[in-house]
Design a protein around this motif. Structure first.
Motif, PDB file in Angstrom:
ATOM      1  N   PHE A 159       0.844  -1.202   0.000  1.00 54.67           N
ATOM      2  CA  PHE A 159       0.000   0.000   0.000  1.00 54.67           C
ATOM      3  C   PHE A 159       0.880   1.253   0.000  1.00 54.67           C
ATOM      4  O   PHE A 159       0.617   2.208  -0.712  1.00 54.67           O
ATOM      5  N   ARG A 160       1.947   1.245   0.847  1.00 49.61           N
ATOM      6  CA  ARG A 160       2.786   2.433   0.988  1.00 49.61           C
ATOM      7  C   ARG A 160       3.565   2.720  -0.288  1.00 49.61           C
ATOM      8  O   ARG A 160       3.722   3.862  -0.698  1.00 49.61           O
ATOM      9  N   PHE A 161       4.091   1.661  -0.930  1.00 54.01           N
ATOM     10  CA  PHE A 161       5.010   1.884  -2.043  1.00 54.01           C
ATOM     11  C   PHE A 161       4.341   1.909  -3.413  1.00 54.01           C
ATOM     12  O   PHE A 161       4.976   2.286  -4.394  1.00 54.01           O
ATOM     13  N   LEU A 162       3.065   1.524  -3.494  1.00 54.65           N
ATOM     14  CA  LEU A 162       2.398   1.547  -4.803  1.00 54.65           C
ATOM     15  C   LEU A 162       2.439   2.948  -5.424  1.00 54.65           C
ATOM     16  O   LEU A 162       2.876   3.095  -6.573  1.00 54.65           O
ATOM     17  N   PRO A 163       2.013   4.030  -4.692  1.00 58.35           N
ATOM     18  CA  PRO A 163       2.094   5.362  -5.307  1.00 58.35           C
ATOM     19  C   PRO A 163       3.526   5.785  -5.631  1.00 58.35           C
ATOM     20  O   PRO A 163       3.758   6.444  -6.661  1.00 58.35           O
ATOM     21  N   VAL A 164       4.493   5.371  -4.794  1.00 61.71           N
ATOM     22  CA  VAL A 164       5.896   5.744  -5.034  1.00 61.71           C
ATOM     23  C   VAL A 164       6.383   5.133  -6.346  1.00 61.71           C
ATOM     24  O   VAL A 164       6.977   5.800  -7.191  1.00 61.71           O
ATOM     25  N   LEU A 165       6.096   3.824  -6.535  1.00 61.36           N
ATOM     26  CA  LEU A 165       6.578   3.154  -7.744  1.00 61.36           C
ATOM     27  C   LEU A 165       5.796   3.601  -8.976  1.00 61.36           C
ATOM     28  O   LEU A 165       6.352   3.653 -10.076  1.00 61.36           O
ATOM     29  N   LEU A 166       4.515   3.964  -8.790  1.00 69.65           N
ATOM     30  CA  LEU A 166       3.757   4.516  -9.921  1.00 69.65           C
ATOM     31  C   LEU A 166       4.427   5.807 -10.385  1.00 69.65           C
ATOM     32  O   LEU A 166       4.567   6.041 -11.592  1.00 69.65           O
ATOM     33  N   ALA A 167       4.863   6.646  -9.422  1.00 74.51           N
ATOM     34  CA  ALA A 167       5.553   7.895  -9.770  1.00 74.51           C
ATOM     35  C   ALA A 167       6.885   7.582 -10.457  1.00 74.51           C
ATOM     36  O   ALA A 167       7.250   8.247 -11.432  1.00 74.51           O
ATOM     37  N   ASP A 168       7.615   6.563  -9.957  1.00 75.48           N
ATOM     38  CA  ASP A 168       8.868   6.146 -10.603  1.00 75.48           C
ATOM     39  C   ASP A 168       8.633   5.782 -12.063  1.00 75.48           C
ATOM     40  O   ASP A 168       9.355   6.219 -12.950  1.00 75.48           O
ATOM     41  N   VAL A 169       7.599   4.936 -12.287  1.00 75.87           N
ATOM     42  CA  VAL A 169       7.315   4.471 -13.651  1.00 75.87           C
ATOM     43  C   VAL A 169       6.964   5.666 -14.541  1.00 75.87           C
ATOM     44  O   VAL A 169       7.432   5.759 -15.683  1.00 75.87           O
ATOM     45  N   ARG A 170       6.185   6.618 -13.989  1.00 77.27           N
ATOM     46  CA  ARG A 170       5.811   7.798 -14.767  1.00 77.27           C
ATOM     47  C   ARG A 170       7.064   8.612 -15.120  1.00 77.27           C
ATOM     48  O   ARG A 170       7.239   9.016 -16.268  1.00 77.27           O
ATOM     49  N   THR A 171       7.945   8.826 -14.128  1.00 79.74           N
ATOM     50  CA  THR A 171       9.179   9.586 -14.368  1.00 79.74           C
ATOM     51  C   THR A 171      10.009   8.935 -15.467  1.00 79.74           C
ATOM     52  O   THR A 171      10.500   9.615 -16.376  1.00 79.74           O
ATOM     53  N   ILE A 172      10.150   7.587 -15.386  1.00 83.56           N
ATOM     54  CA  ILE A 172      10.955   6.872 -16.376  1.00 83.56           C
ATOM     55  C   ILE A 172      10.353   7.051 -17.769  1.00 83.56           C
ATOM     56  O   ILE A 172      11.055   7.366 -18.731  1.00 83.56           O
ATOM     57  N   ARG A 173       9.026   6.899 -17.861  1.00 82.61           N
ATOM     58  CA  ARG A 173       8.388   7.011 -19.180  1.00 82.61           C
ATOM     59  C   ARG A 173       8.547   8.420 -19.743  1.00 82.61           C
ATOM     60  O   ARG A 173       8.781   8.594 -20.940  1.00 82.61           O
ATOM     61  N   GLU A 174       8.418   9.446 -18.878  1.00 79.87           N
ATOM     62  CA  GLU A 174       8.566  10.826 -19.355  1.00 79.87           C
ATOM     63  C   GLU A 174       9.988  11.082 -19.822  1.00 79.87           C
ATOM     64  O   GLU A 174      10.206  11.710 -20.866  1.00 79.87           O
ATOM     65  N   ALA A 175      10.968  10.578 -19.038  1.00 81.03           N
ATOM     66  CA  ALA A 175      12.363  10.796 -19.409  1.00 81.03           C
ATOM     67  C   ALA A 175      12.686  10.099 -20.732  1.00 81.03           C
ATOM     68  O   ALA A 175      13.389  10.654 -21.578  1.00 81.03           O
ATOM     69  N   VAL A 176      12.155   8.885 -20.899  1.00 88.79           N
ATOM     70  CA  VAL A 176      12.391   8.146 -22.145  1.00 88.79           C
ATOM     71  C   VAL A 176      11.758   8.889 -23.321  1.00 88.79           C
ATOM     72  O   VAL A 176      12.365   9.048 -24.392  1.00 88.79           O
ATOM     73  N   ALA A 177      10.523   9.407 -23.096  1.00 91.77           N
ATOM     74  CA  ALA A 177       9.822  10.117 -24.167  1.00 91.77           C
ATOM     75  C   ALA A 177      10.561  11.402 -24.540  1.00 91.77           C
ATOM     76  O   ALA A 177      10.655  11.759 -25.718  1.00 91.77           O
TER      77      ALA A 177
END
Lengths: 234, 194
Positions: free
Chosen positions: A145-163
């Protein structure tokens, strides 16, 4: 998205263990039988569950909108036949009833999700599953529960940086493997820091748990759960 | 409140390390369910979740890889929005995708067993031979498909052939892609094994 919301409803005041028991009993009852009469009775139980947790039907259906599409497809697929008469409505009846009972199970889950905080779910798990396995399961669920939003933000950051570097114009394997490598190495780096922090705080096999208590309100709910669970035998 | 009065029994460092990785991988599995492409004619959306299942078996082994997927299922059952399309609850576990979810757990265990051939001694996936990697990933996929389609046909009361058409065939290209991706990740060798 449907998540926990603080409130004063009947469902909020129940012990999480009796709410989990009702969900399991309901699933057993719904999966055992498919007659219209049984489904009518189960619809009434599901309506009471939604009412008790103050979840409006429209909101629950909206939360499960993608599931509704799926549930509509099964009867259609069964009704279509290869060759004359092409459409056989009689063949769609059983899959349609089957889809409806799955919808009822999802609605009862929606009532639990809105009325139960994470802390209570964790305590319910640790008090039901004994020993070290229960400890790790309870703590682990709270960490997810605690880390789901953190890792969702990580995945978003990675996708934005790749894009930003035009990486989204590469082939699918390269895109997915880059996301996989970066996502996993970030998650493992976080895990290694978390493990150090847990040890620094004396992560132990026997901490004191939050209090949980059955109240008088839970008795009829537990009776309902037991009734639903044995209903296929009647 | 039942206060513990015994002396503190600390969890040993190796277990904490593996447990933290398993919990974070379970959260990553939840995050992967949001990276999805809904297909109009198929009931189960294409997500990167199977990729995380493979990675769990490869990097955490059969025991902790399975535990990780187990944590993911337990968190979803008690209300974390981690299943496909942000769904949660016990209902999803027994709903039409229930077979796939159980398949994920057993798939991670199977990949771990075939690649590491031990419950606790883990080897580096980058040093595993290509045929072993391909074989174990394909075996896990077949297991996931088999459990998924049988449960789907049972819950939705449709013929097995119709279930295969709706719940397997549309996913085959995406799943082959995910196997290739997993092998690319493992062979790159940039992720530290435990």
């Amino acid at each position: 998205m449907l998540t926990y919301e603080p409130d004063e409803t009947v469902a909020h005041r129940l012990d999480p263990r009796s709410k989990l028991a009702v969900q399991m009993g309901f699933a057993v009852a719904a999966l055992a039988r498919i007659s219209p009469r049984a489904l009518l009775a189960l619809s009434a139980v599901a309506a009471v569950a939604l009412l008790a947790a103050r979840v409006s039907l429209a909101r629950a259906l909206y939360a499960y909108r993608f599931a509704l599409v799926v549930l509509a497809i099964a009867p259609v697929v069964s009704a279509v036949t290869l060759g004359s008469p092409w459409i056989d409505p009689a063949a769609a009846v059983t899959p349609a009833l089957a889809s409806y009972r799955v919808l009822l199970i999802l609605l009862v889950s929606a009532a639990y999700v809105r009325s139960t905080p994470v802390r209570d779910s964790r305590a319910a798990i640790q008090r039901t599953v004994p020993g070290k396995a229960g400890q790790l399961l309870g703590t682990g669920v709270a960490l997810v529960f605690r880390f789901l939003p953190v890792l969702l933000a990580d995945v978003r950051t990675i996708r934005e940086a790749v894009a930003a570097r035009l990486g989204d114009e590469r082939g699918p394997v390269e895109r997915a493997s880059r996301l996989g490598v970066l996502g996993l190495s970030r998650a493992f780096a976080r895990a290694d820091r978390l493990s150090l922090a847990l040890q620094a705080r004396c992560f132990s096999w026997n901490p004191t748990l939050p209090a949980l208590a059955f109240s008088r309100l839970d008795a009829p709910v537990l009776a309902l759960a037991a009734g639903l669970a044995v209903s296929p035998l009647l | 409140m039942a206060t513990e009065r015994n002396s503190v029994e600390l969890v040993d460092a190796d277990t904490v390390g593996l447990f933290a990785r398993a919990a974070l991988l379970a959260a990553l599995m939840g995050a992967a369910s949001y990276v999805s492409i809904p297909l109009p004619f198929s009931p189960v959306p294409v997500t990167l979740q199977v990729l995380v299942v493979y990675l769990a078996g490869l990097y955490l082994g059969p025991l902790w890889g399975g535990a990780s997927i187990g944590l993911f299922l337990a968190a979803g059952a008690v209300g974390a929005p981690v299943f496909a399309e942000g769904k949660a609850g016990v209902g999803v576990l027994v709903g039409y995708t229930g077979g796939y979810l159980l398949g994920y757990l057993l798939g991670a265990v199977l990949v771990g067993l075939l690649v590491h051939r031990s419950l606790d001694r883990l080897r580096d996936p980058a040093e595993t031979s290509l045929p072993v990697l391909v074989g174990s990933l394909v075996a896990a996929l077949v297991l996931i498909y088999a459990l998924g389609v049988v449960w789907f046909a049972h819950v939705q009361q449709v013929e097995l052939a119709a279930a295969i058409g709706v719940a397997i065939v549309p996913f085959i290209p995406g799943d082959i892609l995910k196997i290739v991706t997993t092998i690319a990740i493992a062979k790159r060798g940039v992720i530290d094994p435990v």
